[in-house]
Scaffold this motif. Structure first.
Motif, PDB file in Angstrom:
ATOM      1  N   ARG A 124      42.134   6.388  10.471  1.00  0.00           N
ATOM      2  CA  ARG A 124      41.316   5.301  10.961  1.00  0.00           C
ATOM      3  C   ARG A 124      40.069   5.172  10.034  1.00  0.00           C
ATOM      4  NH1 ARG A 124      39.513   2.546  15.792  1.00  0.00           N
ATOM      5  NH2 ARG A 124      41.502   3.514  17.019  1.00  0.00           N
ATOM      6  N   LEU A 125      39.698   6.242   9.669  1.00  0.00           N
ATOM      7  CA  LEU A 125      38.604   6.169   8.661  1.00  0.00           C
ATOM      8  C   LEU A 125      38.858   5.590   7.534  1.00  0.00           C
ATOM      9  CD1 LEU A 125      35.612   6.820   7.824  1.00  0.00           C
ATOM     10  CD2 LEU A 125      36.498   9.208   7.069  1.00  0.00           C
ATOM     11  N   VAL A 126      40.178   5.912   6.717  1.00  0.00           N
ATOM     12  CA  VAL A 126      40.811   5.162   5.654  1.00  0.00           C
ATOM     13  C   VAL A 126      40.727   3.686   5.711  1.00  0.00           C
ATOM     14  CG1 VAL A 126      42.709   5.402   3.873  1.00  0.00           C
ATOM     15  CG2 VAL A 126      41.617   7.519   4.616  1.00  0.00           C
ATOM     16  N   VAL A 127      41.491   3.445   6.735  1.00  0.00           N
ATOM     17  CA  VAL A 127      41.669   2.047   7.124  1.00  0.00           C
ATOM     18  C   VAL A 127      40.357   1.165   7.205  1.00  0.00           C
ATOM     19  CG1 VAL A 127      42.932   0.319   8.738  1.00  0.00           C
ATOM     20  CG2 VAL A 127      44.017   2.362   8.041  1.00  0.00           C
ATOM     21  N   GLY A 128      39.621   1.752   8.213  1.00  0.00           N
ATOM     22  CA  GLY A 128      38.404   1.056   8.418  1.00  0.00           C
ATOM     23  C   GLY A 128      37.584   0.835   7.150  1.00  0.00           C
ATOM     24  N   GLY A 129      37.321   1.920   6.170  1.00  0.00           N
ATOM     25  CA  GLY A 129      36.780   2.113   5.029  1.00  0.00           C
ATOM     26  C   GLY A 129      37.521   0.969   3.987  1.00  0.00           C
ATOM     27  N   MET A 130      38.708   0.873   3.923  1.00  0.00           N
ATOM     28  CA  MET A 130      39.036  -0.127   2.992  1.00  0.00           C
ATOM     29  C   MET A 130      38.711  -1.470   3.458  1.00  0.00           C
ATOM     30  SD  MET A 130      42.954   1.393   2.396  1.00  0.00           S
ATOM     31  CE  MET A 130      43.483   0.120   1.270  1.00  0.00           C
TER      32      MET A 130
END
Length: 307
Positions: A124-130
């Motif tokens: 979730r952090l990776v997707v939201g961060g991207m």
């Protein structure tokens, strides 16, 4: 409401404050040398930090070993970074400086985090961060200047990129100390040392200011920088970052360019493009996606305390 929302709201509010400061301080830069203005911002904040620390915690002291650590952090995070930001803006375009100062910062924070503490990086952090990073690129590059990678701006580009690199180290280096001391105590001493190191660089600038000709606008800009952008913002940001984690918290820096664009529209009638509006939607969606993660954030633990 889940208490963690208080910390996410704190991060957003501080990012808005810092972004709006581009508009508040732009005119002040015509009167003050950039380094002198930075020194006024942090130097005048020192008494407020110590008074607040004494009133809330009853004492202000720190051990000598910790003082040496905070001196190094203040030299990096206050003196060096603030000067690098000023000169990156001087030697490259505002769009280049904004993009390179902000966009890579959370990525470096995620990479350097394991050197100082253990934080999980979820999908979730990776997707939201991207999504948030794509949005902030649209916000910055969607303005009139665009990205200029010519050799004329190489020095400024390198300085701006260095701000992201060393700024991330500065953020995560504070985390173990905030496990033992409050964010207020860490901020107080870090800013004291950073201001001490910055002062010698301002000596030639004081006589260039027409102090008798300062207007209410100049004093408002100084007051906003001292009380809001420094005292309030540093305490709230560091406290929220400690609770949320440096990796997640630093993605909320992406609110700063959006706030700066809004300030430009309000104070200077600068146009907002459709690309910037689309970027804001991407950024907000990414940050909401990050903050909605149901898995509880684990307390940050310095590596030297982990068995």
């Amino acid at each position: 409401m889940d208490k963690k929302w208080m910390y996410y709201v704190g991060l957003v509010v501080v990012a808005i404050i810092w972004g709006a400061n581009f508009g508040v301080s732009r005119q002040a830069m015509e009167t003050f040398d950039p380094i002198l203005f930075s020194f006024l911002r942090f130097g005048l904040a020192i008494p407020f930090f110590f008074i607040l620390l004494k009133l809330t915690e009853g004492s202000v002291g720190i051990p000598v070993k910790v003082a040496l650590q905070l001196a190094a952090i203040g030299l990096l995070g206050i003196t060096t970074l603030e000067i690098a930001v000023m000169y990156s803006i001087k030697y490259t375009t505002l769009a280049n400086a904004s993009l390179l100062n902000v966009a890579p910062w959370p990525i470096f924070a995620a990479l350097f985090g394991p050197l100082f503490m253990r934080e999980g990086i979820s999908s979730r952090l990776v997707v939201g961060g991207m999504a948030a990073m794509i949005g902030v690129c649209f916000i910055i590059l969607g303005g009139g200047e665009g990205l200029d990678v010519s050799s004329d701006h190489m020095l400024g580009n390198l300085l701006a990129f260095g701000v992201s690199f060393f700024g991330a180290i500065f953020n995560v280096a504070c985390m173990p100390l905030m496990k033992r001391y409050s964010s207020l105590r860490v901020s107080t001493w870090m800013i004291l040392f950073g201001s001490i190191f910055m002062f010698p660089l301002t000596i030639g600038s004081w006589s260039k200011v027409d102090w008798g000709g300062l207007t209410g606008g100049h004093y408002t800009a100084i007051g906003y920088n001292v009380l809001i952008c420094t005292v309030l913002a540093f305490v709230v940001w560091n406290a929220s970052m400690f609770k949320i984690g440096a990796t997640r918290a630093n993605f909320f820096r992406y609110v700063v360019p959006a706030s700066a664009v809004t300030a430009g529209y309000i104070f200077f009638n600068e146009a907002i493009s459709s690309w910037q509006l689309a970027g804001t939607i991407f950024m907000v969606a990414g940050l909401i996606w990050i903050s909605l993660e149901r898995r509880p954030t684990q307390p940050t633990v310095p590596i030297d305390q982990v068995s």
